[in-house]
Scaffold this motif. Sequence first.
Motif, PDB file in Angstrom:
ATOM      1  N   ARG A  15     -14.845   7.313  12.449  1.00 24.97           N
ATOM      2  CA  ARG A  15     -13.970   8.211  11.663  1.00 24.97           C
ATOM      3  C   ARG A  15     -14.405   8.145  10.195  1.00 24.97           C
ATOM      4  NH1 ARG A  15      -8.651   4.181  12.017  1.00 24.97           N
ATOM      5  NH2 ARG A  15      -9.085   3.127  10.043  1.00 24.97           N
ATOM      6  N   ASP A  36     -19.949   1.314  15.956  1.00 28.56           N
ATOM      7  CA  ASP A  36     -18.554   1.038  15.587  1.00 28.56           C
ATOM      8  C   ASP A  36     -17.955   0.092  16.615  1.00 28.56           C
ATOM      9  OD1 ASP A  36     -16.520   2.896  13.577  1.00 28.56           O
ATOM     10  OD2 ASP A  36     -15.569   1.483  14.954  1.00 28.56           O
ATOM     11  N   ASN A  90     -21.384   0.605   6.249  1.00 29.98           N
ATOM     12  CA  ASN A  90     -20.167   1.328   5.880  1.00 29.98           C
ATOM     13  C   ASN A  90     -18.904   0.710   6.488  1.00 29.98           C
ATOM     14  OD1 ASN A  90     -18.572   3.947   5.209  1.00 29.98           O
ATOM     15  ND2 ASN A  90     -18.402   3.781   7.440  1.00 29.98           N
ATOM     16  N   TYR A 156     -10.068  -8.220   0.026  1.00 28.90           N
ATOM     17  CA  TYR A 156     -10.836  -6.948   0.090  1.00 28.90           C
ATOM     18  C   TYR A 156     -11.649  -6.770  -1.192  1.00 28.90           C
ATOM     19  CZ  TYR A 156     -11.770  -1.901   0.450  1.00 28.90           C
ATOM     20  OH  TYR A 156     -12.388  -0.660   0.485  1.00 28.90           O
ATOM     21  N   SER A 189     -10.097   7.915  -1.181  1.00 24.11           N
ATOM     22  CA  SER A 189     -10.234   9.075  -0.302  1.00 24.11           C
ATOM     23  C   SER A 189      -9.075   9.053   0.678  1.00 24.11           C
ATOM     24  CB  SER A 189     -11.563   8.969   0.441  1.00 24.11           C
ATOM     25  OG  SER A 189     -11.760  10.095   1.252  1.00 24.11           O
ATOM     26  N   THR A 191      -8.633   9.081   3.832  1.00 27.40           N
ATOM     27  CA  THR A 191      -9.061   8.823   5.206  1.00 27.40           C
ATOM     28  C   THR A 191      -7.956   8.012   5.883  1.00 27.40           C
ATOM     29  OG1 THR A 191     -10.086   6.729   4.605  1.00 27.40           O
ATOM     30  CG2 THR A 191     -11.480   8.690   4.461  1.00 27.40           C
TER      31      THR A 191
HETATM   32  N1  LIG Z   1     -11.066   5.430   1.986  1.00 23.11           N
HETATM   33  C1  LIG Z   1     -11.153   5.002   0.733  1.00 23.11           C
HETATM   34  O1  LIG Z   1     -10.335   5.394  -0.138  1.00 23.11           O
HETATM   35  C2  LIG Z   1     -12.237   4.053   0.323  1.00 23.11           C
HETATM   36  C3  LIG Z   1     -12.363   3.754  -1.036  1.00 23.11           C
HETATM   37  C4  LIG Z   1     -13.368   2.862  -1.439  1.00 23.11           C
HETATM   38  C5  LIG Z   1     -14.223   2.316  -0.487  1.00 23.11           C
HETATM   39  N2  LIG Z   1     -14.072   2.637   0.824  1.00 23.11           N
HETATM   40  C6  LIG Z   1     -15.016   2.043   1.762  1.00 23.11           C
HETATM   41  O2  LIG Z   1     -15.702   3.068   2.462  1.00 23.11           O
HETATM   42  C7  LIG Z   1     -16.014   2.645   3.797  1.00 23.11           C
HETATM   43  C8  LIG Z   1     -15.450   3.595   4.806  1.00 23.11           C
HETATM   44  O3  LIG Z   1     -14.066   3.793   4.535  1.00 23.11           O
HETATM   45  P1  LIG Z   1     -13.171   4.761   5.427  1.00 23.11           P
HETATM   46  O4  LIG Z   1     -12.073   5.231   4.556  1.00 23.11           O
HETATM   47  O5  LIG Z   1     -14.009   5.729   6.163  1.00 23.11           O
HETATM   48  O6  LIG Z   1     -12.558   3.663   6.440  1.00 23.11           O
HETATM   49  P2  LIG Z   1     -11.905   3.852   7.884  1.00 23.11           P
HETATM   50  O7  LIG Z   1     -10.934   2.737   8.049  1.00 23.11           O
HETATM   51  O8  LIG Z   1     -11.411   5.247   8.084  1.00 23.11           O
HETATM   52  O9  LIG Z   1     -13.163   3.627   8.848  1.00 23.11           O
HETATM   53  C9  LIG Z   1     -13.754   2.359   8.968  1.00 23.11           C
HETATM   54  C10 LIG Z   1     -14.520   2.305  10.273  1.00 23.11           C
HETATM   55  O10 LIG Z   1     -15.058   0.982  10.407  1.00 23.11           O
HETATM   56  C11 LIG Z   1     -14.866   0.568  11.759  1.00 23.11           C
HETATM   57  N3  LIG Z   1     -14.834  -0.891  11.833  1.00 23.11           N
HETATM   58  C12 LIG Z   1     -13.836  -1.721  11.420  1.00 23.11           C
HETATM   59  N4  LIG Z   1     -14.143  -2.992  11.703  1.00 23.11           N
HETATM   60  C13 LIG Z   1     -15.368  -2.981  12.292  1.00 23.11           C
HETATM   61  C14 LIG Z   1     -16.218  -3.999  12.798  1.00 23.11           C
HETATM   62  N5  LIG Z   1     -15.858  -5.292  12.774  1.00 23.11           N
HETATM   63  N6  LIG Z   1     -17.417  -3.633  13.315  1.00 23.11           N
HETATM   64  C15 LIG Z   1     -17.774  -2.317  13.347  1.00 23.11           C
HETATM   65  N7  LIG Z   1     -17.002  -1.322  12.927  1.00 23.11           N
HETATM   66  C16 LIG Z   1     -15.811  -1.651  12.382  1.00 23.11           C
HETATM   67  C17 LIG Z   1     -13.541   1.199  12.153  1.00 23.11           C
HETATM   68  O11 LIG Z   1     -13.387   1.268  13.580  1.00 23.11           O
HETATM   69  C18 LIG Z   1     -13.636   2.561  11.500  1.00 23.11           C
HETATM   70  O12 LIG Z   1     -14.261   3.507  12.341  1.00 23.11           O
HETATM   71  C19 LIG Z   1     -15.478   1.223   3.903  1.00 23.11           C
HETATM   72  O13 LIG Z   1     -16.509   0.325   3.555  1.00 23.11           O
HETATM   73  C20 LIG Z   1     -14.388   1.190   2.844  1.00 23.11           C
HETATM   74  O14 LIG Z   1     -14.112  -0.111   2.396  1.00 23.11           O
HETATM   75  C21 LIG Z   1     -13.110   3.496   1.258  1.00 23.11           C
END
Ligand SMILES: NC(=O)c1ccc[n+]([C@@H]2O[C@H](COP(=O)([O-])OP(=O)(O)OC[C@H]3O[C@@H](n4cnc5c(N)ncnc54)[C@H](O)[C@@H]3O)[C@@H](O)[C@H]2O)c1
Length: 249
Positions: A15, A36, A90, A156, A189, A191
């Motif tokens: 996702r 994933d 990611n 985090y 974001s 998400t």
């Molecule tokens: N969404 C935000 O606002 C935001 C802001 C800054 C940074 N980020 C970073 O961006 C990246 C993606 O964020 P997102 O919003 O798409 O997150 P999300 O939670 O929507 O997706 C994360 C994905 O990682 C997978 N995952 C979790 N643990 C796992 C593991 N042990 N092994 C393999 N897969 C695993 C989950 O199943 C999921 O599909 C992350 O590194 C997050 O920290 C997100």
Amino acid sequence: MEFAGQTAIVTGTARGFGRAITRRLAWGGARVVAADINVPGAEETVTLVRQDGGEALAVQVDVASAASVEMMVKTALARFGGRVDILVNNAAIWQLLPTEELSEADWDRVVDVNLKGVFLCCRAVIPVMKQQGRGHIVNIASIAARNGGTMAGVHYVASKGGVLAMTKKLGKELGQYGIVVNGLNPGTSQTEMTATWDPTIIEGIIRNTPLGRTVTPEDIAEVVAFLASDAARFVHGETVEVNGGILCD
Ligand SMILES: NC(=O)c1ccc[n+]([C@@H]2O[C@H](COP(=O)([O-])OP(=O)(O)OC[C@H]3O[C@@H](n4cnc5c(N)ncnc54)[C@H](O)[C@@H]3O)[C@@H](O)[C@H]2O)c1
């Protein structure tokens, strides 16, 4: 097709950003291992890639497990031409709790997935990239590593700060082998990771963002595509901010 003939591994593809990154790299011609812990989600992403006319394969991985990561890379090599040109780290998990309420288990799980996971994935692809004499690694950190985070626990934030430092160290260590390493700090974001946040928090972020909106997964995917491509061949050990200008001061 800037990635024609290349193989990419993207983690956290079920996702959010990972799904958009997978689609963007596949659209550019890469064969993408969509890895994933959530296989049905990764398979949905692969279905979208195929609808776009691209090539991808869903692979289960827990990035916090060395054995699982090694298996992911073995599968990529076996299925996609014996090479790994691009690794996008990611996958991550998020948690918000006051520091005094965090358990040791909370700390360990977040740091294991978000920080150790990046190390394990890099360690597994480095020998392959060294042998190729080329490769691109893109690490997704967070704006929280820059500003201490507003909606994230200390574990985090620390894990993402570690990813920034690791990106610099890997840049120093791997440049001589033709392996280009960079990072990307996304701003907030909408998400599933942030779906539980109070809407007033999101409204405040949008108010303070000069470009007037939150980050989209497609914004992130475009910058990853740049960093993973030959266009970024002399950008190295850097972390790009993608946040609509919220850090302008
Ligand atoms: N969404 C935000 O606002 C935001 C802001 C800054 C940074 N980020 C970073 O961006 C990246 C993606 O964020 P997102 O919003 O798409 O997150 P999300 O939670 O929507 O997706 C994360 C994905 O990682 C997978 N995952 C979790 N643990 C796992 C593991 N042990 N092994 C393999 N897969 C695993 C989950 O199943 C999921 O599909 C992350 O590194 C997050 O920290 C997100």
